[in-house]
Design a protein around this motif. Structure first.
Motif, PDB file in Angstrom:
ATOM      1  N   LEU A  46     -18.790 -27.039 -18.154  1.00  0.00           N
ATOM      2  CA  LEU A  46     -18.331 -25.910 -18.966  1.00  0.00           C
ATOM      3  C   LEU A  46     -18.698 -24.580 -18.324  1.00  0.00           C
ATOM      4  O   LEU A  46     -17.905 -23.626 -18.351  1.00  0.00           O
ATOM      5  N   ASN A  47     -19.904 -24.499 -17.736  1.00  0.00           N
ATOM      6  CA  ASN A  47     -20.360 -23.235 -17.169  1.00  0.00           C
ATOM      7  C   ASN A  47     -19.440 -22.745 -16.060  1.00  0.00           C
ATOM      8  O   ASN A  47     -19.245 -21.539 -15.887  1.00  0.00           O
ATOM      9  N   ALA A  48     -18.877 -23.683 -15.304  1.00  0.00           N
ATOM     10  CA  ALA A  48     -18.013 -23.311 -14.190  1.00  0.00           C
ATOM     11  C   ALA A  48     -16.695 -22.711 -14.653  1.00  0.00           C
ATOM     12  O   ALA A  48     -16.064 -21.946 -13.920  1.00  0.00           O
ATOM     13  N   VAL A  49     -16.247 -23.057 -15.866  1.00  0.00           N
ATOM     14  CA  VAL A  49     -14.944 -22.582 -16.338  1.00  0.00           C
ATOM     15  C   VAL A  49     -15.076 -21.478 -17.390  1.00  0.00           C
ATOM     16  O   VAL A  49     -14.080 -21.092 -18.002  1.00  0.00           O
ATOM     17  N   MET A 264     -34.547 -20.503 -17.727  1.00  0.00           N
ATOM     18  CA  MET A 264     -33.804 -21.455 -16.901  1.00  0.00           C
ATOM     19  C   MET A 264     -32.465 -21.818 -17.535  1.00  0.00           C
ATOM     20  O   MET A 264     -31.429 -21.858 -16.854  1.00  0.00           O
ATOM     21  N   GLY A 265     -32.464 -22.085 -18.848  1.00  0.00           N
ATOM     22  CA  GLY A 265     -31.224 -22.440 -19.528  1.00  0.00           C
ATOM     23  C   GLY A 265     -30.207 -21.322 -19.463  1.00  0.00           C
ATOM     24  O   GLY A 265     -29.000 -21.560 -19.288  1.00  0.00           O
ATOM     25  N   ALA A 266     -30.667 -20.077 -19.598  1.00  0.00           N
ATOM     26  CA  ALA A 266     -29.765 -18.932 -19.531  1.00  0.00           C
ATOM     27  C   ALA A 266     -29.133 -18.813 -18.147  1.00  0.00           C
ATOM     28  O   ALA A 266     -27.920 -18.588 -18.017  1.00  0.00           O
ATOM     29  N   LEU A 267     -29.928 -18.978 -17.094  1.00  0.00           N
ATOM     30  CA  LEU A 267     -29.403 -18.836 -15.742  1.00  0.00           C
ATOM     31  C   LEU A 267     -28.451 -19.973 -15.387  1.00  0.00           C
ATOM     32  O   LEU A 267     -27.418 -19.752 -14.747  1.00  0.00           O
ATOM     33  N   LEU A 268     -28.791 -21.198 -15.778  1.00  0.00           N
ATOM     34  CA  LEU A 268     -27.900 -22.321 -15.500  1.00  0.00           C
ATOM     35  C   LEU A 268     -26.528 -22.100 -16.127  1.00  0.00           C
ATOM     36  O   LEU A 268     -25.494 -22.421 -15.533  1.00  0.00           O
ATOM     37  N   THR A 269     -26.509 -21.556 -17.320  1.00  0.00           N
ATOM     38  CA  THR A 269     -25.255 -21.380 -18.041  1.00  0.00           C
ATOM     39  C   THR A 269     -24.441 -20.200 -17.528  1.00  0.00           C
ATOM     40  O   THR A 269     -23.216 -20.294 -17.389  1.00  0.00           O
ATOM     41  N   TRP A 270     -25.102 -19.099 -17.230  1.00  0.00           N
ATOM     42  CA  TRP A 270     -24.387 -17.845 -17.000  1.00  0.00           C
ATOM     43  C   TRP A 270     -24.211 -17.462 -15.537  1.00  0.00           C
ATOM     44  O   TRP A 270     -23.478 -16.497 -15.240  1.00  0.00           O
ATOM     45  N   MET A 271     -24.846 -18.156 -14.595  1.00  0.00           N
ATOM     46  CA  MET A 271     -24.709 -17.754 -13.193  1.00  0.00           C
ATOM     47  C   MET A 271     -23.265 -17.812 -12.687  1.00  0.00           C
ATOM     48  O   MET A 271     -22.820 -16.884 -11.988  1.00  0.00           O
ATOM     49  N   TYR A 279     -19.347 -10.263  -8.493  1.00  0.00           N
ATOM     50  CA  TYR A 279     -19.088 -10.480  -7.073  1.00  0.00           C
ATOM     51  C   TYR A 279     -17.619 -10.785  -6.794  1.00  0.00           C
ATOM     52  O   TYR A 279     -17.226 -10.940  -5.648  1.00  0.00           O
ATOM     53  N   GLY A 280     -16.829 -10.907  -7.874  1.00  0.00           N
ATOM     54  CA  GLY A 280     -15.408 -11.163  -7.705  1.00  0.00           C
ATOM     55  C   GLY A 280     -15.099 -12.529  -7.120  1.00  0.00           C
ATOM     56  O   GLY A 280     -14.036 -12.731  -6.518  1.00  0.00           O
ATOM     57  N   MET A 281     -16.000 -13.505  -7.295  1.00  0.00           N
ATOM     58  CA  MET A 281     -15.785 -14.840  -6.734  1.00  0.00           C
ATOM     59  C   MET A 281     -14.776 -15.616  -7.569  1.00  0.00           C
ATOM     60  O   MET A 281     -14.756 -15.507  -8.797  1.00  0.00           O
ATOM     61  N   ALA A 282     -13.959 -16.419  -6.902  1.00  0.00           N
ATOM     62  CA  ALA A 282     -13.083 -17.350  -7.607  1.00  0.00           C
ATOM     63  C   ALA A 282     -13.937 -18.425  -8.262  1.00  0.00           C
ATOM     64  O   ALA A 282     -15.106 -18.619  -7.906  1.00  0.00           O
ATOM     65  N   THR A 283     -13.356 -19.129  -9.233  1.00  0.00           N
ATOM     66  CA  THR A 283     -14.152 -20.101  -9.990  1.00  0.00           C
ATOM     67  C   THR A 283     -14.740 -21.193  -9.108  1.00  0.00           C
ATOM     68  O   THR A 283     -15.864 -21.651  -9.352  1.00  0.00           O
ATOM     69  N   ASP A 284     -13.994 -21.630  -8.074  1.00  0.00           N
ATOM     70  CA  ASP A 284     -14.537 -22.689  -7.218  1.00  0.00           C
ATOM     71  C   ASP A 284     -15.715 -22.177  -6.392  1.00  0.00           C
ATOM     72  O   ASP A 284     -16.746 -22.849  -6.272  1.00  0.00           O
ATOM     73  N   VAL A 285     -15.595 -20.973  -5.837  1.00  0.00           N
ATOM     74  CA  VAL A 285     -16.687 -20.408  -5.042  1.00  0.00           C
ATOM     75  C   VAL A 285     -17.889 -20.096  -5.934  1.00  0.00           C
ATOM     76  O   VAL A 285     -19.046 -20.367  -5.562  1.00  0.00           O
ATOM     77  N   ALA A 286     -17.627 -19.537  -7.110  1.00  0.00           N
ATOM     78  CA  ALA A 286     -18.722 -19.228  -8.033  1.00  0.00           C
ATOM     79  C   ALA A 286     -19.452 -20.497  -8.458  1.00  0.00           C
ATOM     80  O   ALA A 286     -20.690 -20.519  -8.561  1.00  0.00           O
ATOM     81  N   GLY A 287     -18.696 -21.577  -8.719  1.00  0.00           N
ATOM     82  CA  GLY A 287     -19.325 -22.834  -9.116  1.00  0.00           C
ATOM     83  C   GLY A 287     -20.208 -23.409  -8.035  1.00  0.00           C
ATOM     84  O   GLY A 287     -21.334 -23.856  -8.290  1.00  0.00           O
ATOM     85  N   VAL A 288     -19.716 -23.390  -6.787  1.00  0.00           N
ATOM     86  CA  VAL A 288     -20.507 -23.932  -5.674  1.00  0.00           C
ATOM     87  C   VAL A 288     -21.743 -23.067  -5.428  1.00  0.00           C
ATOM     88  O   VAL A 288     -22.842 -23.586  -5.184  1.00  0.00           O
ATOM     89  N   THR A 289     -21.581 -21.748  -5.488  1.00  0.00           N
ATOM     90  CA  THR A 289     -22.726 -20.850  -5.267  1.00  0.00           C
ATOM     91  C   THR A 289     -23.776 -21.021  -6.362  1.00  0.00           C
ATOM     92  O   THR A 289     -24.977 -21.081  -6.085  1.00  0.00           O
ATOM     93  N   ALA A 290     -23.329 -21.106  -7.617  1.00  0.00           N
ATOM     94  CA  ALA A 290     -24.268 -21.329  -8.709  1.00  0.00           C
ATOM     95  C   ALA A 290     -24.975 -22.677  -8.558  1.00  0.00           C
ATOM     96  O   ALA A 290     -26.164 -22.799  -8.884  1.00  0.00           O
ATOM     97  N   ALA A 291     -24.250 -23.673  -8.067  1.00  0.00           N
ATOM     98  CA  ALA A 291     -24.857 -24.990  -7.850  1.00  0.00           C
ATOM     99  C   ALA A 291     -25.983 -24.911  -6.827  1.00  0.00           C
ATOM    100  O   ALA A 291     -26.993 -25.616  -6.936  1.00  0.00           O
ATOM    101  N   ALA A 292     -25.824 -24.042  -5.829  1.00  0.00           N
ATOM    102  CA  ALA A 292     -26.889 -23.872  -4.841  1.00  0.00           C
ATOM    103  C   ALA A 292     -28.151 -23.308  -5.495  1.00  0.00           C
ATOM    104  O   ALA A 292     -29.268 -23.716  -5.166  1.00  0.00           O
ATOM    105  N   PHE A 293     -27.985 -22.392  -6.449  1.00  0.00           N
ATOM    106  CA  PHE A 293     -29.142 -21.866  -7.171  1.00  0.00           C
ATOM    107  C   PHE A 293     -29.801 -22.960  -8.018  1.00  0.00           C
ATOM    108  O   PHE A 293     -31.028 -22.997  -8.156  1.00  0.00           O
TER     109      PHE A 293
END
Length: 450
Positions: A46-49, A264-271, A279-293
């Protein structure tokens, strides 16, 4: 050779057949671990979309926070009762039903047309996932020798971080190429496929056979209890509740752990949303970048736990000071990060903060274990999980969303890390009472022994 039984003799074959199957045990672990991945993938996709749902349905950040927090809320509320039901009804059947429910509910998310329908679907995801962690680890540990339990527990729990990473990364990629509905549908199909395999391969009969070959009785049942008989209650409820809540230091551990996990819960959800908006990232790039965090957070939990054990190996009370250090350091790094303009420096500081955001999990768990009798450790850890979800992981996304609706998401993320300050104060208070509470516990043990 004369005098030695042939490896092909009936006696040797019988002995080999009486050995517990390592392959089957690891197969149970792999399938249970796979379902844990599905659990967290369905939870975090859900966070990614978020950015897509916000635009398509004109949702407020508060509404997005509600969708993100409802799963953790249901997990916190239902872990105890559903775990008890699973022990009575059968763990394998319960696991299959749980996984089927959260997978079908995730498919329901893909079919939702508005906030209300998505809320109901997410609520059902939370109901399905509520007791999987406790019941799943019980199934896994039941088919392995005792000397492997610590390693297996750590490996199993780590699946939560990996599942979160996969959920956000794959969810972002699927939504970018096929639309957000396919992100949910992909997680649902993965879960349902695993459910079908698990249902065929893992059975109560095979688990009982494996436990007999290991020389184990049924989990949590005393050796002298006849098969099929109800297990004896080890600790009466009247004695259990004071053991879990009477010590001031253990209350501080519960509260401090939960407050830090709110961050932690806030950052996982909202990153993913933050990266998309600022940063103007597309959803796929934002999802992968957030996953790295998220990976940084998981690695930090392991590293902070190891560092805490090393520092406090001679003076156990230092665990409390390490928890204080992790909370304060995380707070300082994240506050500094979200006051910088978007750029490389900000991302580096966010990553550094994520290394410490879950660092208090180890010290808090150790404190809870030390402050409770071994016979109630499972219940004590369940209580810690309850606090973490109800006071931390569930309100974190919601509180952030409410603040974001008033001051923007950046403003909210500049405020939420300050929860680390009261968390640090709780750990300082816990250290103050810790020694006296330990002495009181030891006194009770000596009294019982005599």
């Amino acid at each position: 050779m004369l005098g030695q039984p042939s490896t092909h003799s009936p006696l040797a074959a019988s002995a080999a057949a009486a050995q517990p199957s390592r392959c089957y045990a690891w197969l149970v672990f792999a399938l249970s671990f796979g379902l844990l991945l599905s659990d967290y993938m369905s939870r975090q996709v859900l966070n990614a979309v978020f950015p897509l749902l916000k635009v398509e349905w004109s949702l407020t950040d508060t509404e997005l926070g509600v969708l993100g927090g409802i799963v953790a809320l249901m997990v916190g509320l239902l872990t105890f009762p559903l775990s008890i039901l699973a022990d009575r009804w059968g763990r394998v059947r319960s696991l299959v039903l749980m996984a089927a429910l959260w997978s079908l509910a995730t498919l329901g998310c893909a079919l939702a047309d508005n906030f209300g329908q998505m809320f109901v679907a997410r609520l059902c995801v939370g109901i399905g996932e509520a007791a999987y962690g406790s019941v799943g680890i019980a199934v896994v540990l039941s088919v392995f020798p005792r000397h492997l339990r610590a390693s297996l527990s750590s490996a199993f729990i780590a699946g939560g971080a990996f599942g979160s990473v996969l959920g956000m990364a794959l969810g972002g990629t699927l939504s970018a190429h096929f639309g957000w509905r396919w992100a949910f549908a992909g997680m649902a199909v993965f879960g349902l496929a695993l459910v079908a395999v698990y249902r065929v391969v893992v059975t109560e009969a095979r688990l009982r056979a494996q436990r007999r070959l290991l020389g184990e009785t049924a989990p949590d049942v005393a050796p002298d209890v006849a098969p099929g008989a109800a297990p004896r209650e080890r600790v009466a409820l009247r004695a259990l509740l004071p053991a879990l809540f009477s010590a001031r230091s253990i209350l501080c551990a519960y509260a401090g752990s939960a407050l830090q996990l709110l961050v932690m819960g806030a950052l996982l959800t909202w990153m993913p949303s933050y990266l998309s908006r600022y940063y103007g990232m597309a959803t796929d790039v934002a999802g992968v970048t957030a996953a790295a965090f998220v990976l940084a957070g998981g690695a930090g939990m392991i590293l902070c736990g190891a560092l805490t054990d090393w520092v406090s190996r001679v003076v156990p009370q230092r665990k409390w000071l390490m928890a204080v250090a992790y909370s304060v350091t995380c707070c300082a790094l994240l506050l500094a990060a979200f006051r910088l303009p978007p750029g490389t420096a900000q991302l580096v500081l966010i990553g550094a903060g994520m290394l410490f955001v879950g660092g208090t999990a180890g010290p808090a768990s150790a404190a809870v274990a030390n402050l409770t009798h071994p016979s109630i450790h499972a219940t004590a850890f369940a209580t810690l999980t309850l606090a973490n979800n109800l006071l931390g992981l569930a309100p974190g996304p919601f509180v952030t969303g409410v603040i974001a609706d008033h001051v923007g998401l950046l403003g909210a993320l500049q405020v939420v890390p300050m929860a680390g300050v009261p968390a640090a104060l709780c750990f300082l208070a816990g250290r103050r009472y810790y020694t006296a509470d330990l002495r009181r516990l030891e006194g009770r043990r000596e009294t019982c022994a005599h």
